[in-house]
Design an enzyme around this catalytic site. Structure first.
Site, PDB file in Angstrom:
ATOM      1  N   GLY A  39       0.816  -1.213   0.000  1.00  0.00           N
ATOM      2  CA  GLY A  39       0.000   0.000   0.000  1.00  0.00           C
ATOM      3  C   GLY A  39       0.849   1.261   0.000  1.00  0.00           C
ATOM      4  CG  ASP A  40       3.316   2.125   3.312  1.00  0.00           C
ATOM      5  OD1 ASP A  40       2.353   2.861   3.575  1.00  0.00           O
ATOM      6  OD2 ASP A  40       3.815   1.328   4.109  1.00  0.00           O
ATOM      7  CB  THR A  41       4.902   0.248  -2.981  1.00  0.00           C
ATOM      8  OG1 THR A  41       5.868  -0.269  -2.073  1.00  0.00           O
ATOM      9  CG2 THR A  41       5.510   0.316  -4.372  1.00  0.00           C
TER      10      THR A  41
END
Length: 253
Positions: A39-41
């Site tokens: 998700g952060d990516t």
């Protein structure tokens, strides 16, 4: 809210603009080892794409690739540009470059707000050759974004006669979209690209050296909104007709 970007786990991602239908992007992950950091990516790459000047859907496609690559690693591994580019090379990413006139006009307007210069040229580009490449690379250097108006099959036949085009419009559009120097491809079927030019409102209008500025369709309109029309010399002895002639003569031998 202008739009919503939703991650859908193993099903990929979905993009819902405030107006218009949603677009779904299937996951590219072949195997999932660890979802840590996915998700952060996605958020990071999506933001990076927008700040870099991509259209939202292009940024979604880019972040979808990055997220799919992330889950294929064990742990929160940083996804590098080379890995993303290698993945894109195996995807039909050029599709996002082939747009309609409305999308091209929207992109041009956004770029102008960012003080970037939009360049426009047009042609049949049937059996692309070295002369075409040189011409397009020089045209791209005149600004920050090159829009290519590509003649439809019907309009090529009217201009070039029976037996042309050799390659259909779908093939020609994808070939042109694969070139790094071309940022967008817009098909048109009118006798001239004047409608495209009026909608896109380029800063620079480009044609080949066999034209004079006064003969370039749309030069008056471009000059009215502060742009300019320029010509780029063709490479001597490089033409589609010449290539076709060589092929025919070679077949006879």
């Amino acid at each position: 809210l202008k739009a919503v970007l939703a991650t859908l786990g193993a099903d990929g991602m979905a993009w819902f603009p405030a107006s218009g239908a949603g677009t779904f992007f299937p996951t590219i992950a072949q195997e999932v080892f660890d979802v840590t950091g996915a998700g952060d990516t996605v958020v990071a790459v999506f933001a990076f794409g927008l700040l870099g000047g991509l259209e939202p859907e292009e940024a979604v496609r880019l972040s979808n690739h990055a997220g799919g690559l992330q889950v294929a690693h064990l742990g929160a591994v940083g996804i590098g540009l080379k890995e993303i580019m290698a993945s894109l090379a195996g995807d039909d990413y050029g599709e996002s470059k082939i747009v309609d006139v409305r999308k091209a006009a929207q992109t041009a307007q956004r770029l102008k707000h960012q003080k970037k210069k939009v360049v426009f040229t047009n042609g049949c580009f049937d059996l692309i050759h070295y002369g075409h490449i040189q011409y397009l690379q020089k045209a791209r250097k005149l600004g920050d974004w090159l829009v290519l108006g590509l003649n439809s099959d019907a309009s090529v036949k009217k201009l070039k006669g029976a037996g042309r085009p050799v390659l259909n419009e779908n093939d020609r559009a994808h070939i042109m979209a694969a070139l790094d120097c071309v940022d967008q491809v817009v098909l048109f079927g009118e006798p001239t690209p004047l409608k495209l030019i009026k909608n896109i409102k380029p800063d620079v209008l480009v044609k080949g050296g066999d034209y004079t500025v006064s003969r370039i369709v749309g030069h008056k309109e471009v000059e009215k909104w502060g742009g300019r029309a320029v010509t780029i010399p063709y490479q001597e002895g490089k033409s589609t007709s010449g290539v076709i002639k060589q092929i025919v003569e070679s077949g006879r031998r």
